[in-house]
Write an enzyme that holds these catalytic residues in place. Structure first.
Site, short mmCIF file in Angstrom:
data_model
loop_
_atom_site.label_atom_id
_atom_site.label_comp_id
_atom_site.label_asym_id
_atom_site.label_seq_id
_atom_site.Cartn_x
_atom_site.Cartn_y
_atom_site.Cartn_z
N ASN A 9 0.86 -1.18 0.00
CA ASN A 9 0.00 0.00 0.00
C ASN A 9 0.90 1.23 0.00
O ASN A 9 1.48 1.57 1.02
CB ASN A 9 -0.89 -0.04 1.25
CG ASN A 9 -1.73 1.22 1.40
OD1 ASN A 9 -1.78 2.05 0.50
ND2 ASN A 9 -2.40 1.35 2.54
N TRP A 10 0.99 1.86 -1.17
CA TRP A 10 1.92 3.00 -1.30
C TRP A 10 1.38 4.25 -0.61
O TRP A 10 2.09 5.24 -0.47
CB TRP A 10 2.15 3.31 -2.77
CG TRP A 10 2.96 2.28 -3.51
CD1 TRP A 10 3.35 1.05 -3.05
CD2 TRP A 10 3.46 2.38 -4.85
NE1 TRP A 10 4.08 0.39 -4.02
CE2 TRP A 10 4.16 1.18 -5.13
CE3 TRP A 10 3.40 3.37 -5.83
CZ2 TRP A 10 4.78 0.96 -6.36
CZ3 TRP A 10 4.00 3.14 -7.05
CH2 TRP A 10 4.70 1.95 -7.31
N LYS A 11 0.11 4.25 -0.27
CA LYS A 11 -0.55 5.44 0.31
C LYS A 11 -0.34 6.65 -0.60
O LYS A 11 -0.23 6.48 -1.81
CB LYS A 11 -0.05 5.66 1.75
CG LYS A 11 -0.21 4.38 2.58
CD LYS A 11 -0.02 4.57 4.04
CE LYS A 11 -0.19 3.22 4.76
NZ LYS A 11 -0.11 3.31 6.19
N HIS A 96 -9.44 1.05 5.22
CA HIS A 96 -8.17 1.31 5.90
C HIS A 96 -8.40 2.30 7.05
O HIS A 96 -9.22 3.22 6.92
CB HIS A 96 -7.16 1.88 4.90
CG HIS A 96 -5.76 1.87 5.42
ND1 HIS A 96 -5.32 2.80 6.33
CD2 HIS A 96 -4.74 1.02 5.21
CE1 HIS A 96 -4.06 2.52 6.65
NE2 HIS A 96 -3.68 1.45 5.99
N GLU A 98 -6.81 4.75 8.01
CA GLU A 98 -6.59 6.16 7.65
C GLU A 98 -7.84 6.74 6.99
O GLU A 98 -8.16 7.92 7.16
CB GLU A 98 -5.36 6.28 6.74
CG GLU A 98 -4.08 6.05 7.54
CD GLU A 98 -2.93 5.44 6.75
OE1 GLU A 98 -2.97 5.44 5.51
OE2 GLU A 98 -1.99 4.95 7.40
N GLU A 168 -4.94 -4.83 10.76
CA GLU A 168 -3.93 -3.78 10.91
C GLU A 168 -4.20 -3.01 12.21
O GLU A 168 -5.00 -2.06 12.21
CB GLU A 168 -4.02 -2.80 9.74
CG GLU A 168 -3.74 -3.42 8.39
CD GLU A 168 -3.22 -2.39 7.39
OE1 GLU A 168 -2.19 -2.64 6.78
OE2 GLU A 168 -3.84 -1.31 7.25
N GLY A 174 2.75 2.55 10.73
CA GLY A 174 3.70 3.66 10.56
C GLY A 174 4.41 4.07 11.84
O GLY A 174 5.02 5.13 11.89
N SER A 214 3.80 -1.78 10.38
CA SER A 214 5.25 -1.79 10.61
C SER A 214 5.91 -3.12 10.28
O SER A 214 6.85 -3.55 10.95
CB SER A 214 5.58 -1.35 12.04
OG SER A 214 5.18 -0.01 12.25
N GLY A 236 5.02 1.56 4.49
CA GLY A 236 6.32 2.19 4.25
C GLY A 236 7.34 1.30 3.56
O GLY A 236 8.02 1.73 2.60
P1 13P Z 1 3.18 0.59 7.60
O1 13P Z 1 3.71 -0.72 7.03
O2 13P Z 1 3.88 1.78 7.06
O3 13P Z 1 3.12 0.53 9.09
O4 13P Z 1 1.67 0.71 7.09
C1 13P Z 1 0.82 -0.37 7.18
C2 13P Z 1 -0.40 -0.05 6.43
O5 13P Z 1 -1.15 0.83 6.82
C3 13P Z 1 -0.67 -0.82 5.21
O6 13P Z 1 -1.96 -0.60 4.75
#
Ligand code: 13P
Length: 252
Positions: A9-11, A96, A98, A168, A174, A214, A236
């Site tokens: 997931n590149w966000k 997600h 976020e 998650e 993150g 993470s 990330g």
């Molecule tokens: P990180 O791997 O950066 O913690 O993010 C996880 C995530 O939200 C994947 O959707």
């Protein structure tokens, strides 16, 4: 036997050129390695067409990070499931944390998104997970149960079978603080037990449940080795080709 999956997931990261470079590097790395897992890359919307073109010559799938709850029409700024299908996008992240947090996506909206994606043959990667205060209060099972039930359990068996779930924990996203392999396994087992109650053991045994939060090249192997953890949803670390490749290799 469930297939392992690693999804990146590149966000909201990278310029167009940077995205192209990253995709090229992923293609190179995947070409030269034997990867048992199914690999999915979820770039931002404007890069999906490029990613899907590149994926045709390689062995990864392309997913979107979001989808409209609506079918079509006057919804400025939205992207529909049928648009994604027409671009050969196969997967979509839905729910997600976020999006739940910053865009107020609630159960009702997420249900509509799940329905839209399945209607147009997009495989949803449905995210669930508790925030830190919820875990500290011992409410994590209840929170996840609510999310799974309200997001997915309206589906009939045929529809539900297509869904991928990602656990998650919000406190791990993150932050560099990952869930311990035991914590991940415990929640994955719990989610599977909810599915078994609703759809039966056979369907529960077939459902793919990913871990996200993470996850990196150092901890992936141990987390993915847990029975019931079927791979990862990577944030990330999916932006760093060598890291992402190492995580893909850890999923077997
Ligand atoms: P990180 O791997 O950066 O913690 O993010 C996880 C995530 O939200 C994947 O959707």
């Amino acid at each position: 036997m469930r297939k392992k999956i690693v999804a990146g997931n590149w966000k909201m990261n990278l310029t167009f050129n940077e995205a192209e470079d990253l995709l090229d590097e992923i293609v190179d790395l995947l070409e030269n390695e034997t990867i048992d897992a199914q690999v999915i890359v979820c770039p931002p919307y404007p890069y999906l067409e490029m990613a899907s073109d590149i994926a045709k010559e390689s062995n990864f799938f392309v997913g979107a990070q979001n989808i409209s709850p609506f079918e079509a029409g006057a919804y400025t700024g939205e992207v529909s499931s049928s648009m994604l299908t027409s671009m050969e996008i196969t997967h979509c992240i839905i729910g997600h944390s976020e999006r739940r947090k910053y865009f107020n996506e609630d159960d009702k909206m997420l249900t509509a998104k799940i329905n839209q994606s399945l209607e147009h043959k997009i495989i949803p990667i449905f995210c669930v997970g508790e925030a830190l205060p919820e875990r500290e209060a011992g409410d994590h099972f209840e929170v996840v149960r609510h999310q799974v039930r309200h997001g997915l359990f309206h589906l009939d068996t045929d529809e539900f079978e297509k869904v991928i779930i990602a656990y998650e924990p919000v406190w791990a996203i993150g932050t560099g603080v990952t869930a311990s392999p035991e914590q991940a396994k415990e929640m994955h087992d719990y989610i599977r037990s909810l599915i078994a109650e609703r759809y039966g053991k056979d369907i529960a045994d077939k459902t793919i449940i990913l871990y996200g939060g993470s996850c990196n090249s150092k901890n992936a192997k141990e987390i993915f080795a847990q029975e019931g953890v079927d791979g990862g949803l990577i944030g990330g670390a999916s932006l760093i080709p060598e890291e992402f490749l190492a995580i893909c290799k850890a999923a077997k």
